[in-house]
Design an enzyme around this catalytic site. Structure first.
Site, PDB file in Angstrom:
ATOM      1  N   ARG A   1       7.498  73.376  41.193  1.00  0.00           N
ATOM      2  CA  ARG A   1       7.132  72.229  41.511  1.00  0.00           C
ATOM      3  C   ARG A   1       6.104  72.327  42.818  1.00  0.00           C
ATOM      4  O   ARG A   1       7.177  72.502  44.316  1.00  0.00           O
ATOM      5  CB  ARG A   1       8.063  70.650  41.620  1.00  0.00           C
ATOM      6  CG  ARG A   1       7.612  69.962  42.677  1.00  0.00           C
ATOM      7  CD  ARG A   1       8.090  68.499  42.504  1.00  0.00           C
ATOM      8  NE  ARG A   1       7.691  67.356  43.247  1.00  0.00           N
ATOM      9  CZ  ARG A   1       8.002  66.298  44.110  1.00  0.00           C
ATOM     10  NH1 ARG A   1       9.158  66.666  45.211  1.00  0.00           N
ATOM     11  NH2 ARG A   1       7.258  65.751  45.053  1.00  0.00           N
TER      12      ARG A   1
ATOM     13  N   TYR B   1      19.183  62.842  49.477  1.00  0.00           N
ATOM     14  CA  TYR B   1      19.815  63.858  50.566  1.00  0.00           C
ATOM     15  C   TYR B   1      21.032  63.439  51.074  1.00  0.00           C
ATOM     16  O   TYR B   1      21.660  64.390  51.241  1.00  0.00           O
ATOM     17  CB  TYR B   1      18.701  64.454  51.095  1.00  0.00           C
ATOM     18  CG  TYR B   1      17.431  64.984  51.187  1.00  0.00           C
ATOM     19  CD1 TYR B   1      17.653  66.359  51.217  1.00  0.00           C
ATOM     20  CD2 TYR B   1      15.826  64.357  51.217  1.00  0.00           C
ATOM     21  CE1 TYR B   1      16.906  67.112  50.999  1.00  0.00           C
ATOM     22  CE2 TYR B   1      15.287  65.005  50.309  1.00  0.00           C
ATOM     23  CZ  TYR B   1      15.393  66.584  49.828  1.00  0.00           C
ATOM     24  OH  TYR B   1      14.394  67.245  49.635  1.00  0.00           O
TER      25      TYR B   1
ATOM     26  N   GLU C   1      13.405  66.834  44.088  1.00  0.00           N
ATOM     27  CA  GLU C   1      14.347  67.404  44.994  1.00  0.00           C
ATOM     28  C   GLU C   1      16.140  67.052  45.436  1.00  0.00           C
ATOM     29  O   GLU C   1      16.664  66.473  45.327  1.00  0.00           O
ATOM     30  CB  GLU C   1      13.375  66.756  46.627  1.00  0.00           C
ATOM     31  CG  GLU C   1      12.197  66.894  46.669  1.00  0.00           C
ATOM     32  CD  GLU C   1      11.569  66.600  47.771  1.00  0.00           C
ATOM     33  OE1 GLU C   1      12.347  66.533  48.825  1.00  0.00           O
ATOM     34  OE2 GLU C   1      10.284  66.759  47.865  1.00  0.00           O
TER      35      GLU C   1
ATOM     36  N   GLU D   1       7.950  60.607  47.305  1.00  0.00           N
ATOM     37  CA  GLU D   1       8.500  60.221  48.655  1.00  0.00           C
ATOM     38  C   GLU D   1       7.560  58.721  49.075  1.00  0.00           C
ATOM     39  O   GLU D   1       6.649  58.915  50.798  1.00  0.00           O
ATOM     40  CB  GLU D   1       9.395  60.791  49.402  1.00  0.00           C
ATOM     41  CG  GLU D   1      10.190  61.325  49.021  1.00  0.00           C
ATOM     42  CD  GLU D   1      10.529  61.908  49.967  1.00  0.00           C
ATOM     43  OE1 GLU D   1      11.822  63.162  49.543  1.00  0.00           O
ATOM     44  OE2 GLU D   1      10.208  62.144  51.195  1.00  0.00           O
TER      45      GLU D   1
ATOM     46  N   HIS E   1       1.022  64.670  48.665  1.00  0.00           N
ATOM     47  CA  HIS E   1       2.842  64.538  49.281  1.00  0.00           C
ATOM     48  C   HIS E   1       2.410  64.457  51.075  1.00  0.00           C
ATOM     49  O   HIS E   1       2.305  65.547  51.509  1.00  0.00           O
ATOM     50  CB  HIS E   1       3.498  65.444  49.634  1.00  0.00           C
ATOM     51  CG  HIS E   1       4.313  66.976  49.928  1.00  0.00           C
ATOM     52  ND1 HIS E   1       5.492  66.755  48.362  1.00  0.00           N
ATOM     53  CD2 HIS E   1       5.322  65.592  50.236  1.00  0.00           C
ATOM     54  CE1 HIS E   1       6.666  66.905  49.282  1.00  0.00           C
ATOM     55  NE2 HIS E   1       6.486  66.637  50.284  1.00  0.00           N
TER      56      HIS E   1
ATOM     57  N   ASN F   1      14.309  62.538  44.787  1.00  0.00           N
ATOM     58  CA  ASN F   1      14.862  63.049  45.326  1.00  0.00           C
ATOM     59  C   ASN F   1      15.878  62.287  46.082  1.00  0.00           C
ATOM     60  O   ASN F   1      15.727  61.415  46.699  1.00  0.00           O
ATOM     61  CB  ASN F   1      13.688  63.278  46.827  1.00  0.00           C
ATOM     62  CG  ASN F   1      12.258  63.728  46.256  1.00  0.00           C
ATOM     63  OD1 ASN F   1      12.176  64.548  44.685  1.00  0.00           O
ATOM     64  ND2 ASN F   1      11.797  63.431  47.099  1.00  0.00           N
TER      65      ASN F   1
END
Length: 451
Positions: A76, A284, A355, A157, A112, A282
């Site tokens: 990606r 985290y 991600e 995002e 992005h 994504n």
């Protein structure tokens, strides 16, 4: 010893254009909002920028060889909108062909965060016309590359870009609009919907989006904290998935805040909720929220500070371990958010983890020529196990991409934060696979083969 996934599960690595390409002026490329932002004093740690980054533009063949040698099925990356606008689409021709020759499927993202500065000068994402400019850009790319690229991601995002860049001032374009930034979020969602329409019209095989998601927990069971956490989650999670997967915003407050008359908004939402072939997540870290306490210092809790006067404030998430970026390591949060998505959206498309990764301040290769990053291996192992847990709970997850393939420019944090499976010496730009790279390679090799 490794987490196991169903046959056909796809493993990959992720990057983005501004963070790795460099070659800021090559091929007629004009400035992006990040070129403008990083040129201002005090915006980026150590005054760094992405003008050279890791020079992937000139070293892409070397980088793709390393990526392919890890055994991943997918890579990606993102297109640089200013580069394409300047006429240098040939770079992506070469990149795609090199990936395919190496047996790796290209999975490009249209946007992005590196908006051409000329569009920002015309209002940026606060200007509805920017959504139509992205649709034109999508058309240019799919007409040129659609014979070889089958998988497309529209946006990355939108919540982070809207919060950090438009509501606050920590990322480009640093507007600082607070809740007045909601139209910027809506116009990105509209751009997504228009891009899906364009990509499908020109024969794209699979189309998805990459949204960041995370559990949001109230600090206490008090009504005030619960209300604050609910509003924060609505703004950061569901404002950017409900329109896509439900066809409306999560509350009347947010629906009114996007600033679009109802009749037009309903037409926009019809575009935005277009069918997707996969949904990128994504992840985290989770977040804990409370109603603001008078006189309490909330600085430093998150990567960016929520200004005073907002109806919610972050408190530290309890965690036994943190990354060197200060992010809480909570693998169970990934299982939780995937299950939550499936419960909230019964018709959730197949998920790809687009991600997931961690920054650790890895030392340069030692006398043995290796970069020993055991903490990243433990992180990846735990989070892949969390994905396997979500699969066992009934969530269809079709793939997992590590962030990131290589150490790179980490936005406002500059080059200090290292997320890569491949170590980059920023003095000479040499590449060295880390121990986590070899661990990931062996994990992939351990998986059952598709029939």
């Amino acid at each position: 010893m490794y987490p196991q996934f169903p046959p056909g599960f796809r493993f990959g690595m992720s990057t983005s254009s501004y963070q790795i390409e460099g070659a800021a002026d090559a091929g007629g490329k004009g400035p992006s909002i990040w070129d403008t932002f990083t040129a201002q004093a005090g915006t980026v740690r150590n005054g760094q920028d992405g003008r050279v980054a890791i020079d992937h533009y000139h070293r892409y063949a070397e980088d793709i060889a390393l990526i392919a040698a890890a055994g991943v099925q997918d890579y990606r990356f993102s297109f640089s909108w200013p580069r394409v606008l300047g006429g240098d689409i040939g770079f992506y021709d070469r990149l795609v062909d090199t990936l395919l020759d190496a047996g790796v499927r290209p999975v490009p993202t249209l946007y992005h965060w590196d908006l051409p500065q000329e569009f920002e000068d015309a209002g940026g994402w606060m200007n509805r016309d920017t959504a139509h400019r992205l649709a034109d850009y999508a058309s240019t790319l799919v007409l040129r590359l659609g014979d070889r690229v089958r998988d497309w991601i529209t946006m990355n995002e939108m919540n982070v870009h809207t919060l950090y860049g438009y509501a606050l001032g920590d990322h480009a374009p640093a507007r600082g609009l607070g809740l007045g930034a909601l139209p910027a979020g809506h116009h990105q969602l509209l751009a997504h919907g228009l891009a899906v329409q364009v990509l499908r019209t020109h024969g794209a095989k699979t189309v998805g989006i990459a949204n960041q998601h995370f559990p949001v927990t109230p600090a206490t069971d008090s009504p005030e904290d619960v209300a604050a956490a609910t509003l924060f989650s609505d703004l950061t999670n569901w404002t950017f998935s409900d329109p896509i997967l439900r066809g409306d915003y999560p509350s009347e407050l947010i629906r009114a805040g996007v600033g679009v008359p109802d009749a037009q908004l309903d037409r926009d939402l019809e575009l935005i909720k277009a069918r997707l072939d996969f949904y990128g997540v994504n992840y985290y870290e989770p977040t804990m929220i409370e109603a603001p306490r008078a006189g309490k210092d909330y600085s430093g809790v998150l990567e960016v500070d929520i200004p005073e006067g907002m109806p919610f404030s972050p408190v530290p998430v309890k965690s036994d371990e943190r990354t060197d970026f200060g992010w809480a390591i909570v693998p169970s949060g990934l299982t939780e958010i995937l299950v939550t998505l499936k419960e909230r959206y019964p018709a959730l498309p197949p998920v790809i983890i687009t991600e997931n990764g961690a920054s650790f301040h890895d030392a340069a290769p030692g006398p043995d020529g290796r970069v020993h990053d055991e903490r990243r291996i433990a992180y990846l192992d735990a989070h892949l196990s969390a994905v396997a847990g979500a699969v066992s709970a009934g969530v269809r997850v079709d793939g997992y991409y590590v962030w990131s393939a290589l150490d790179n420019f980490e936005w406002a944090a500059g080059y200090e934060e290292r997320f890569g499976l491949i170590y980059v010496d920023f003095s000479d730009l040499s590449r060295t696979p880390k121990d986590s790279y070899y661990w990931y390679r062996d994990l992939i090799a351990s998986q059952p083969r598709a029939a």
